[in-house]
Design a protein around this motif. Sequence first.
Motif, PDB file in Angstrom:
ATOM      1  N   GLU A  62      25.317 -48.909 -12.713  1.00 31.81           N
ATOM      2  CA  GLU A  62      25.756 -49.936 -12.118  1.00 31.81           C
ATOM      3  C   GLU A  62      27.526 -49.794 -12.231  1.00 31.81           C
ATOM      4  O   GLU A  62      27.919 -49.518 -13.469  1.00 31.81           O
ATOM      5  N   CYS A  63      28.242 -50.081 -11.176  1.00 31.26           N
ATOM      6  CA  CYS A  63      29.768 -49.878 -11.224  1.00 31.26           C
ATOM      7  C   CYS A  63      30.288 -50.870 -10.350  1.00 31.26           C
ATOM      8  O   CYS A  63      29.642 -51.482  -9.537  1.00 31.26           O
ATOM      9  N   GLY A  64      31.631 -50.992 -10.276  1.00 31.23           N
ATOM     10  CA  GLY A  64      32.307 -52.080  -9.358  1.00 31.23           C
ATOM     11  C   GLY A  64      33.721 -51.925  -9.448  1.00 31.23           C
ATOM     12  O   GLY A  64      34.358 -51.061  -9.848  1.00 31.23           O
ATOM     13  N   ALA A  79      42.524 -74.782  -2.131  1.00 28.49           N
ATOM     14  CA  ALA A  79      41.261 -75.150  -2.078  1.00 28.49           C
ATOM     15  C   ALA A  79      40.626 -75.599  -0.827  1.00 28.49           C
ATOM     16  O   ALA A  79      39.409 -75.720  -0.565  1.00 28.49           O
ATOM     17  N   GLY A  80      41.637 -75.496   0.218  1.00 30.22           N
ATOM     18  CA  GLY A  80      41.196 -75.650   1.606  1.00 30.22           C
ATOM     19  C   GLY A  80      41.087 -74.423   2.376  1.00 30.22           C
ATOM     20  O   GLY A  80      41.075 -74.222   3.633  1.00 30.22           O
ATOM     21  N   SER A  81      40.747 -73.242   1.561  1.00 28.23           N
ATOM     22  CA  SER A  81      40.444 -71.932   2.166  1.00 28.23           C
ATOM     23  C   SER A  81      39.471 -71.828   3.025  1.00 28.23           C
ATOM     24  O   SER A  81      38.416 -72.528   2.941  1.00 28.23           O
ATOM     25  N   ARG A  82      39.752 -71.215   4.254  1.00 28.05           N
ATOM     26  CA  ARG A  82      38.743 -71.127   5.479  1.00 28.05           C
ATOM     27  C   ARG A  82      38.429 -69.652   5.722  1.00 28.05           C
ATOM     28  O   ARG A  82      37.250 -69.674   6.341  1.00 28.05           O
ATOM     29  N   ALA A  83      39.228 -68.879   5.302  1.00 23.60           N
ATOM     30  CA  ALA A  83      39.030 -67.529   5.568  1.00 23.60           C
ATOM     31  C   ALA A  83      39.615 -66.422   4.633  1.00 23.60           C
ATOM     32  O   ALA A  83      40.751 -66.860   4.165  1.00 23.60           O
ATOM     33  N   VAL A  84      39.037 -65.391   4.556  1.00 23.04           N
ATOM     34  CA  VAL A  84      39.500 -64.259   3.421  1.00 23.04           C
ATOM     35  C   VAL A  84      39.340 -62.992   4.189  1.00 23.04           C
ATOM     36  O   VAL A  84      38.475 -62.463   4.771  1.00 23.04           O
ATOM     37  N   LEU A  85      40.506 -62.282   4.355  1.00 22.83           N
ATOM     38  CA  LEU A  85      40.541 -61.052   4.789  1.00 22.83           C
ATOM     39  C   LEU A  85      40.687 -60.041   3.675  1.00 22.83           C
ATOM     40  O   LEU A  85      41.803 -59.844   2.963  1.00 22.83           O
ATOM     41  N   VAL A  86      39.694 -59.120   3.479  1.00 23.41           N
ATOM     42  CA  VAL A  86      39.434 -58.276   2.342  1.00 23.41           C
ATOM     43  C   VAL A  86      40.088 -57.045   2.784  1.00 23.41           C
ATOM     44  O   VAL A  86      39.672 -56.687   3.764  1.00 23.41           O
ATOM     45  N   THR A  87      41.438 -56.552   2.330  1.00 19.17           N
ATOM     46  CA  THR A  87      42.294 -55.568   2.708  1.00 19.17           C
ATOM     47  C   THR A  87      41.981 -54.128   1.717  1.00 19.17           C
ATOM     48  O   THR A  87      42.425 -53.166   2.234  1.00 19.17           O
ATOM     49  N   GLN A  88      41.748 -54.406   0.575  1.00 18.44           N
ATOM     50  CA  GLN A  88      41.606 -53.250  -0.459  1.00 18.44           C
ATOM     51  C   GLN A  88      40.456 -53.406  -1.517  1.00 18.44           C
ATOM     52  O   GLN A  88      40.383 -54.593  -1.726  1.00 18.44           O
ATOM     53  N   ALA A  89      39.974 -52.387  -1.848  1.00 16.69           N
ATOM     54  CA  ALA A  89      38.825 -52.290  -2.663  1.00 16.69           C
ATOM     55  C   ALA A  89      39.637 -51.252  -4.056  1.00 16.69           C
ATOM     56  O   ALA A  89      40.129 -50.319  -3.681  1.00 16.69           O
ATOM     57  N   VAL A  90      39.810 -52.034  -5.299  1.00 20.69           N
ATOM     58  CA  VAL A  90      40.209 -51.277  -6.249  1.00 20.69           C
ATOM     59  C   VAL A  90      39.260 -50.926  -7.240  1.00 20.69           C
ATOM     60  O   VAL A  90      38.509 -51.812  -7.927  1.00 20.69           O
ATOM     61  N   ALA A  91      38.769 -49.482  -7.317  1.00 25.56           N
ATOM     62  CA  ALA A  91      37.693 -49.113  -8.261  1.00 25.56           C
ATOM     63  C   ALA A  91      37.910 -49.162  -9.864  1.00 25.56           C
ATOM     64  O   ALA A  91      39.164 -48.877 -10.174  1.00 25.56           O
ATOM     65  N   ALA A  92      36.816 -49.927 -10.658  1.00 23.95           N
ATOM     66  CA  ALA A  92      37.107 -49.890 -12.050  1.00 23.95           C
ATOM     67  C   ALA A  92      36.886 -48.537 -12.744  1.00 23.95           C
ATOM     68  O   ALA A  92      35.647 -47.882 -12.423  1.00 23.95           O
ATOM     69  N   GLU A  93      37.730 -47.746 -13.100  1.00 25.45           N
ATOM     70  CA  GLU A  93      37.574 -46.326 -13.467  1.00 25.45           C
ATOM     71  C   GLU A  93      37.136 -46.461 -15.039  1.00 25.45           C
ATOM     72  O   GLU A  93      36.349 -45.391 -15.186  1.00 25.45           O
ATOM     73  N   HIS A 127      30.415 -55.082  -7.097  1.00 29.70           N
ATOM     74  CA  HIS A 127      29.673 -54.097  -7.925  1.00 29.70           C
ATOM     75  C   HIS A 127      28.260 -53.661  -7.082  1.00 29.70           C
ATOM     76  O   HIS A 127      27.977 -54.228  -6.162  1.00 29.70           O
ATOM     77  N   SER A 128      27.639 -52.829  -7.905  1.00 34.38           N
ATOM     78  CA  SER A 128      26.262 -52.369  -7.220  1.00 34.38           C
ATOM     79  C   SER A 128      25.072 -52.640  -8.308  1.00 34.38           C
ATOM     80  O   SER A 128      25.320 -52.942  -9.138  1.00 34.38           O
ATOM     81  N   HIS A 129      23.879 -52.709  -7.466  1.00 32.88           N
ATOM     82  CA  HIS A 129      22.806 -52.741  -8.183  1.00 32.88           C
ATOM     83  C   HIS A 129      21.797 -51.520  -7.517  1.00 32.88           C
ATOM     84  O   HIS A 129      21.025 -51.898  -6.678  1.00 32.88           O
TER      85      HIS A 129
END
Length: 204
Positions: A62-64, A79-93, A127-129
């Motif tokens: 498992e990693c993430g 608190a009124g969030s309606r949308a999230v645009l995921v732009t980057q993934a940062v790996a835990a090294e 993260h992974s399973h």
Amino acid sequence: HMMRWTEQPPRRPVQRLDTLASRESALAESVRQAADEPGLHIAVAASARTTAQQHLAGHREECGGLLLGEVFADGDDPAGSRAVLVTQAVAAEEFASTGISLRMSSDVWERARGRLAALELVVGWYHSHPGLGAFFSATDRRTQRAFFPHAYSVGWVIDPASNESAWFIGRDATPSGSVLYCVGGVGGTGVAGSTGPESRNGGA
């Protein structure tokens, strides 16, 4: 003279929902169609999806890592969030994994902060399973509640063995019903497909 200290929460760069249409039309349309339904809509840039999937595919345990992105709300309150645009993934090294549990070092937070653009913030984690399926365990739920408790906070779990993935939202890790995988970069580039809370998503 008397000096008074006040606790002030950090300013979070929340954008108005109507600015989303010019950035990601498919996500804006999805949010518009569900205007009467509560809940957060998620869009994932192809580069962020690929980075996360390649990182997880390279490990048998498992990693993430962390997810960076932009938040869109009805007003300027997170608190009124309606949308999230995921732009980057940062790996835990640096991480410790037993195969069924994961502990990431604080290093990943420092690297994530260094990569934030002006309108981005840490919107969640992934993260992974491996070989276990895509679900949030009790430990995952505790992690979400402790570190990702905001209305815009997302958690993405992937089983690289089966290409199964699932998204969870907010403090209570509610399964997401609306995820769009963008093709190419972010900004009106189309969509690879939308998913329910648990679906099989192969490479785009």
